[in-house]
Design an enzyme around this catalytic site. Structure first.
Site, PDB file in Angstrom:
ATOM      1  N   GLU A 122       4.363  11.761  38.127  1.00 28.07           N
ATOM      2  CA  GLU A 122       5.236  12.223  39.208  1.00 28.07           C
ATOM      3  C   GLU A 122       4.973  11.373  40.444  1.00 28.07           C
ATOM      4  OE1 GLU A 122       4.947  16.364  40.262  1.00 28.07           O
ATOM      5  OE2 GLU A 122       6.608  16.204  41.659  1.00 28.07           O
ATOM      6  N   ALA A 263      -3.807  17.588  42.085  1.00 27.31           N
ATOM      7  CA  ALA A 263      -3.700  17.860  40.652  1.00 27.31           C
ATOM      8  C   ALA A 263      -2.258  17.681  40.218  1.00 27.31           C
ATOM      9  CB  ALA A 263      -4.146  19.292  40.353  1.00 27.31           C
ATOM     10  N   MET A 264      -2.035  17.742  38.898  1.00 23.51           N
ATOM     11  CA  MET A 264      -0.691  17.513  38.382  1.00 23.51           C
ATOM     12  C   MET A 264      -0.401  18.440  37.209  1.00 23.51           C
ATOM     13  SD  MET A 264       2.121  15.883  38.620  1.00 23.51           S
ATOM     14  CE  MET A 264       3.471  16.304  37.534  1.00 23.51           C
ATOM     15  N   GLU A 265       0.783  19.044  37.269  1.00 26.18           N
ATOM     16  CA  GLU A 265       1.146  20.136  36.364  1.00 26.18           C
ATOM     17  C   GLU A 265       1.741  19.698  35.034  1.00 26.18           C
ATOM     18  OE1 GLU A 265       2.792  19.412  39.320  1.00 26.18           O
ATOM     19  OE2 GLU A 265       4.942  19.724  39.107  1.00 26.18           O
ATOM     20  N   GLU A 299      -1.045  24.840  39.876  1.00 19.52           N
ATOM     21  CA  GLU A 299      -0.589  24.006  38.749  1.00 19.52           C
ATOM     22  C   GLU A 299      -0.160  24.878  37.572  1.00 19.52           C
ATOM     23  OE1 GLU A 299      -0.055  21.117  39.719  1.00 19.52           O
ATOM     24  OE2 GLU A 299      -1.397  21.175  41.442  1.00 19.52           O
ATOM     25  N   HIS A 302       3.274  26.314  38.074  1.00 22.16           N
ATOM     26  CA  HIS A 302       4.342  25.331  37.877  1.00 22.16           C
ATOM     27  C   HIS A 302       4.922  25.412  36.460  1.00 22.16           C
ATOM     28  CE1 HIS A 302       5.032  22.889  41.349  1.00 22.16           C
ATOM     29  NE2 HIS A 302       3.823  22.386  41.440  1.00 22.16           N
ATOM     30  N   GLU A 321       8.127  22.985  44.628  1.00 29.21           N
ATOM     31  CA  GLU A 321       6.876  22.988  45.393  1.00 29.21           C
ATOM     32  C   GLU A 321       6.792  24.147  46.396  1.00 29.21           C
ATOM     33  OE1 GLU A 321       4.486  21.589  44.319  1.00 29.21           O
ATOM     34  OE2 GLU A 321       5.251  19.930  43.114  1.00 29.21           O
TER      35      GLU A 321
HETATM   36  N1  B3K Z   1       3.409  17.914  41.564  1.00 35.19           N
HETATM   37  C1  B3K Z   1       2.177  17.276  41.933  1.00 35.19           C
HETATM   38  C2  B3K Z   1       2.301  16.312  43.053  1.00 35.19           C
HETATM   39  C3  B3K Z   1       2.727  14.948  42.642  1.00 35.19           C
HETATM   40  C4  B3K Z   1       2.619  13.994  43.807  1.00 35.19           C
HETATM   41  C5  B3K Z   1       3.162  12.651  43.484  1.00 35.19           C
HETATM   42  N2  B3K Z   1       2.952  11.711  44.545  1.00 35.19           N
HETATM   43  C6  B3K Z   1       1.127  18.274  42.261  1.00 35.19           C
HETATM   44  C7  B3K Z   1       1.589  19.584  42.727  1.00 35.19           C
HETATM   45  O1  B3K Z   1       2.247  19.744  43.725  1.00 35.19           O
HETATM   46  O2  B3K Z   1       1.337  20.529  42.045  1.00 35.19           O
HETATM   47 ZN    ZN Z   2       3.003  21.625  43.163  1.00 37.74          ZN
END
Ligand code: B3K
Ligand code: ZN
Length: 874
Positions: A122, A263-265, A299, A302, A321
Site C-alpha cells: 500500500e 503496520a499493514m493490514e 489492523e 481493517h 482509515e
Molecule cells: N494501511 C496502512 C498504511 C499504509 C501506508 C502506505 N504509505 C496501515 C494502516 O493504516 O493500517
Molecule cells: Zn489503517
C-alpha cells in the site's frame, strides 16, 4: 520518482478500469540479490472500445510476455509501466520479470529487513513487484507460490490458506498459498525468513477455530504475548460490538525491524513494525503497551473496514482509515479508560491535525488533488477522518450507527466503495439527513466557533449565540458553514445540572449547527448558568468563549464529563500562556495567580478522580499544542513561558506532589489500567517537582527511581525527567542506559528521542548521535526517533534563529531523498510551514526549501511538499 515536474491526479478524474483481473497466479523464485516473479493473470476487458492494456510497473526488468501461452511482442515499456496492444477480450497474460530486493532501500514493494524478505504494497508498491493493474478497484483471487533456500528462509508466508508445499533437491523448498477472497494488489503480502512463532487459537462466534500465529525475530518470543492477548481481545470485541467475525482459518502477524510506518493490514498476513508487536515490562512502557493494543486492533479491524470493503480509489482513503481509527479508538476505550483515551486522541488532533490544517498541506479528509499518494496518509485523513465518523455516531446514536454499518456491509461487501457510499448507508439506515454533513468530506481547515451568551433573569431565559467560521486554506479560499454537533451542558452554581428546555419541551444536549450564525434559547433557567461546551469534544473545532477563571475552575472540579474537566484546565492554562507569551515578548514579568495554582491543587488532591485523569489535567500542553494558539509562532517565548508555568506549579504544589509521589508507589509491575494510572500520576508528579527550586531533592528522587525501577515505564520516566529538568544526574543515567540497551534498537529509540528533545544543545547532541553505534539512517525507526524527534518535538532548537536547525534538516533530507522518500517526506513537515514564523525564520526556511528543490532526482514525495511550502509563501 525522478521526474522534474510530476503530474498531479484529481479525484474527479476517476474512470472505471478498462480491464479487470479475475485471478492471478504468482510464483516467486526468491533471493535478496535477484528474485524472479512469474505472474499469470486471467484478464477480462471491461471497456469494449479499448484493446490496449496499460499496466503499472516500476524498477522492473521484464523477461518475457505471453498471451494465452504464446509469446507477445506488441507492447511498449513506458516510464510508469507497460502498454500491451491489441489484446483479446479475455485472455491469460503471463509476465516474467526480475527484481532486486536488496537494492530496495525505499522499503516499498519486496525488500530486505534484517535476515528476512518482506513486502509493503500500500498504496502503490505492488507495481515494484510485477506489472499489474495496481489500483484498489481491481479485485482478483491470488494464488502465490514461493520458492527459496530452506536453511535461510524456513518460513514462506503469503495471504490466505497454505494449500501445498514441497522440497527441491538443491536445498530449496516451496510453499503455495491461496486467498479465497478477491482483493486489490495493495493487500498482497509475502514474507520469507526464520522466526520464532507464538501460536494460539481463537474460537469465533460461529464456533470456527482460527489459528493465530505471531512471527518475531529469533529470541523475541518473550516479548510477543501482549500482542497475542491484544489480538484475541480485538477479535472478541469486533464480534461483540460490531457483530463482525473473522473469515479465514488462519491469521498471521509478522514483526519486522525495517518498516516505513506502523503496520499493514494485508489479508490474513499483517506485517508490523516490531515497535507495535514486541513488549515486555523491562523494555516497553505503559504507553507502548497501549500503542500495541491499538495498532493490533486497528489492523485486525481493517479485515472488514478496508479488506472486505475496500476503497474505489486512493482519494477515498478515509473510507477505510477514518472508520478503522474510529473503531480502534472505541476498542481501546472499551478495554481501558474511555476518558483518558478520548483526551489522548483529542491531544493528537489539536496538536498535529490542527497544525496540518494551518499548513500548506491542508486538505480535506477526502483529498481532491494528489501528486504522491504516500503523502496523504495523514493525521487529517486518519484522525480527523475518525472524528467525522464519530460525529455521525453522535448524531445517529450507537444503535442506528450499527444499523448503518450493517447496511454498508450488505451493500458493499466484496467490492470497492466510496465515502459517499458510506454516508448514504448511514443516512438510509437511520433516516437522518446527512446531506449537509457530507461537506466535512470535501472542506479542509479547522472550523472556529465563537460563542457568546446572555442571561435574562426576569424571563429566566439563557440565550446562546454561536458563530462558525473556517479560515481559508491554501487549497480552498472559500469556506461554507458545516453541520456541527455541539454538545453542551448547563450547570447551576451548586454544581447541579440544568435540564435543557425550550417551549416546555426537554431538548437534546447536542445542538445542531448548520448556519454561519445561530441562536439557541433555553427556558426555565433559574440562575445565570455555567456552560460546558463541546462535551467529549463533539466536533473537531476550535472554540472561542470568554470564560472567567472561576468558571473554568468550577468546570475542572464539577463537570460531569471527564473530557470537559480536562478541557477546562487546558483553557485556563491557555489564557495564561497567551498572556505570558505577550508579556515575555514585551520583556515584562510573567504571572500566574495563586487561584489558578489552587484550582490545580484541588484536582491533585481529589479523591474521586481517576489517577490517570489527574495526570492528564496536570500535564501542561506541549510546545506544539501551545503553538496552535498563535497565528505567528514564537518558539522561544513558548518554551520560556511553558517552563515558567512548570516552575510555578512545582514550587506552588511541591508538598502535594511529593506526598502523592510517595503514596503511589507500587510493589511490582502489572499491566492493569489501575496500575498504569498510578504510574502515570506518580511520574507526572516526579516530572513537575523536578522543576522546583529544590533541585537536590529531585536529583535524588530521580536517581533512586531510575536505579530501583524494574520496568521501562519508571526508568524512562526518571531519565526523561533528568534530561528535561537538566538534573545533575542526567549524564550518568544516560550513559548507564546506553550501556545496558545499546544492542536493542527499539529501546534505544527512546534514548535517541529523549536526547533530541533536550532543552540544551540539542542540535550538537543529535549530530553527535548520528554516528552512535546503535544509530543507522537506513532504519526508519531510528531516523524518526532521533531526527523526527528533533524537528518535531524540539521547536525551540529546530527553529534556532541562526538557521542551523534548518540547515541540518536539509543535509539529512538530501541523503534520505534517494534512500527512502517516504521517510524523508515525513520529516519535512515542520520546514514547509514558513507562514507561521517571523520574517527572519521564514526567509531562512524558504532558502532551505529552495536548496532542496534543486536536488537531482528529487522524489515526488518531497517535490509535492516543497512546492506547496514555497507557493504558500508567495
Ligand atoms: N494501511 C496502512 C498504511 C499504509 C501506508 C502506505 N504509505 C496501515 C494502516 O493504516 O493500517
Ligand atoms: Zn489503517
Amino acid at each position: 520518482m525522478n521526474k522534474n515536474s510530476p503530474i498531479a491526479k484529481y479525484r474527479l478524474d476517476y474512470k472505471k478500469p478498462d480491464f479487470t483481473i479475475i485471478d492471478i497466479d504468482l510464483e516467486f523464485d526468491l533471493a535478496p540479490e535477484l528474485t524472479t516473479v512469474t505472474a499469470r493473470s486471467h484478464i477480462v476487458q471491461q471497456n469494449k472500445a479499448q484493446d490496449t492494456l496499460i499496466l503499472d510497473g516500476e524498477d522492473l526488468k521484464l523477461l518475457t510476455i505471453n498471451i494465452n501461452e504464446q509469446p507477445w511482442h506488441d507492447y511498449k515499456i513506458t516510464e510508469s509501466g507497460i502498454e500491451i496492444y491489441h489484446v483479446p477480450e479475455e485472455f491469460t497474460l503471463t509476465i516474467i520479470n526480475e527484481i532486486k530486493p536488496i537494492d530496495n532501500t525505499a522499503l516499498e514493494g519486496l525488500y530486505v529487513s534484517g535476515d528476512a524478505l518482506c513486502t509493503q504494497c500500500e498504496a502503490e508498491g505492488f507495481r515494484h513487484i510485477t506489472y499489474y493493474l495496481d489500483r484498489p478497484d481491481v479485485l482478483a483471487r491470488f494464488t502465490t507460490r514461493i520458492t527459496a533456500n530452506k536453511a535461510l528462509y524456513p518460513y514462506l508466508l503469503s495471504n490466505g490458506n497454505r494449500i501445498a508445499q514441497g522440497q527441491l533437491d538443491d536445498g530449496r523448498h516451496w510453499v503455495q498459498w491461496q486467498d479465497p477472497f478477491p482483493k486489490p494488489s495493495y493487500l498482497f503480502a509475502l514474507v520469507a525468513g526464520d522466526f520464532d512463532v507464538l501460536c494460539d487459537t481463537f474460537i469465533s462466534k460461529s464456533q470456527r477455530k482460527v489459528d493465530l500465529e505471531i512471527y518475531v525475530d529469533k529470541g523475541n518470543l518473550d516479548r510477543s504475548q501482549w500482542a497475542m492477548t491484544s489480538l484475541k481481545n480485538a477479535m472478541q470485541w469486533d464480534e461483540s460490538r460490531f457483530g463482525l467475525e473473522y473469515d479465514l482459518d488462519i491469521f498471521m502477524i509478522v514483526a519486522v525491524d525495517f518498516f516505513n510506518m506502523g503496520a499493514m493490514e494485508n489479508k490474513g498476513l499483517n506485517i508490523f513494525n516490531s515497535k507495535y508487536v514486541l513488549a515486555k515490562p523491562e523494555t516497553a512502557t505503559d504507553h507502548d503497551y497501549l500503542g500495541i493494543e491499538g495498532v493490533i486492533g486497528h489492523e485486525y479491524f481493517h479485515n472488514w473496514t478496508g479488506n472486505r470493503v475496500t476503497c474505489r480509489d486512493w482519494f477515498q482513503l478515509s473510507l477505510k482509515e477514518g472508520l478503522t481509527v474510529f473503531r480502534d479508538q472505541e476498542f481501546s476505550a472499551d478495554m481501558g479508560s474511555r476518558a483518558v483515551k478520548r483526551i489522548d486522541d483529542v491531544k493528537i488532533l489539536r496538536t498535529v491535525q490542527f497544525a496540518e490544517d494551518a499548513s500548506p498541506m491542508a486538505h480535506p479528509i477526502r483529498p481532491d488533488k494528489v501528486i504522491e499518494m504516500n503523502n496523504f496518509y495523514t493525521v487529517t485523513v486518519y484522525e480527523k477522518g475518525a472524528e467525522v465518523i464519530r460525529m455521525m455516531h453522535t448524531l445517529l446514536g450507537e444503535e442506528k450507527f450499527q444499523a448503518g454499518m450493517q447496511l454498508y456491509f450488505q451493500r458493499h461487501d466484496g467490492s470497492a466503495a466510496t465515502c459517499d457510499d458510506f454516508v448514504q448507508a448511514m443516512q438510509d439506515a437511520s433516516g437522518i439527513d446527512l446531506t449537509h454533513f457530507k461537506l466535512w468530506y470535501s472542506q479542509s481547515g479547522t472550523p472556529e466557533l465563537t460563542i457568546t451568551d446572555h442571561y435574562d433573569q426576569q424571563n429566566q431565559q439563557y440565550t446562546l449565540t454561536v458563530k462558525q467560521m473556517t479560515p481559508p486554506t491554501l487549497d480552498q479560499s472559500e469556506k461554507q458553514p458545516l453541520h456541527i454537533p455541539l454538545a453542551i451542558e448547563l450547570y447551576q452554581g451548586s454544581g447541579e445540572l440544568i435540564n435543557l428546555q425550550y417551549q416546555g419541551q426537554t431538548i437534546n444536549q447536542v445542538l445542531n449547527l448548520h448556519q454561519a450564525q445561530q441562536q439557541f434559547i433555553f427556558e426555565n433557567v433559574k440562575e445565570k448558568p455555567i456552560i460546558a461546551l463541546l462535551q467529549d469534544f463533539s466536533a473537531p473545532v476550535k472554540l472561542h468563549y470568554n470564560y472567567q477563571d472561576n468558571e473554568l475552575i468550577f468546570l475542572m472540579q464539577k463537570a460531569n464529563n471527564a473530557f470537559n474537566r480536562y478541557d477546562a484546565a487546558q483553557m485556563l492554562l491557555a489564557k495564561y500562556i497567551y498572556l505570558n507569551v505577550s508579556n515575555y515578548q514585551q520583556k515584562q514579568s510573567l504571572i500566574l495567580p495563586d487561584t489558578v495554582i489552587d484550582g490545580f491543587r484541588a484536582i491533585l488532591l481529589s479523591e474521586q478522580l481517576d489517577s490517570a485523569l489527574i495526570a492528564q489535567i496536570l500535564t501542561l500542553p506541549s510546545e506544539n499544542e501551545i503553538a496552535n494558539l498563535f497565528t505567528i509562532v514564537d518558539p522561544d517565548a513558548i518554551y520560556q513561558v511553558r517552563k515558567f508555568l512548570l516552575c510555578q506549579f512545582a514550587n506552588g504544589l511541591y508538598d502535594e506532589l511529593y506526598a502523592i509521589y510517595h503514596h503511589h508507589s507500587l510493589p511490582y509491575y502489572r499491566i492493569t489500567h489501575t496500575d498504569m494510572a498510578k504510574r502515570a500520576l506518580r511520574n507526572c508528579c516526579l516530572y513537575i517537582l523536578s522543576f522546583a527550586d529544590n533541585k537536590k531533592q529531585a536529583d535524588l528522587l530521580v536517581k533512586s527511581q531510575y536505579e530501583q525501577a524494574d520496568n521501562m515505564t519508571d526508568s524512562l520516566a526518571a531519565l526523561h525527567t533528568a534530561v528535561m529538568a537538566q538534573l545533575p544526574c542526567k549524564d550518568i543515567l544516560l550513559t548507564d542506559f546506553d550501556e545496558q540497551w545499546h544492542k536493542d534498537g527499539l529501546v534505544m529509540d527512546k534514548w535517541f528521542a529523549l536526547q533530541a528533545s533536550s532543552p540544551n544543545n540539542a542540535l550538537q547532541i543529535v549530530k553527535k548521535l548520528l554516528t552512535h553505534r546503535s544509530f543507522s539512517l537506513n532504519n526508519p525507526n531510528r531516523v524518526r526517533s532521533l531526527i523526527g524527534a528533533f524537528v518535531n518535538n524540539n521547536p525551540a532548537a529546530f527553529h534556532m534563529l541562526d538557521g542551523s536547525g534548518y540547515h541540518f534538516l536539509v543535509e539529512i533530507l538530501t541523503e534520505l531523498n534517494q534512500k527512502n522518500p517516504q521517510v524523508a517526506s515525513r520529516l519535512i513537515d515542520p520546514l514547509i510551514r514558513l507562514k507561521r514564523y517571523d520574517e527572519k525564520r521564514a526567509s531562512l526556511m524558504r532558502e532551505a526549501l529552495e536548496r532542496l528543490l534543486k536536488l537531482n532526482n528529487l522524489s515526488n514525495d518531497l517535490y509535492e511538499k516543497i512546492t506547496k511550502g514555497l507557493e504558500n509563501n508567495a
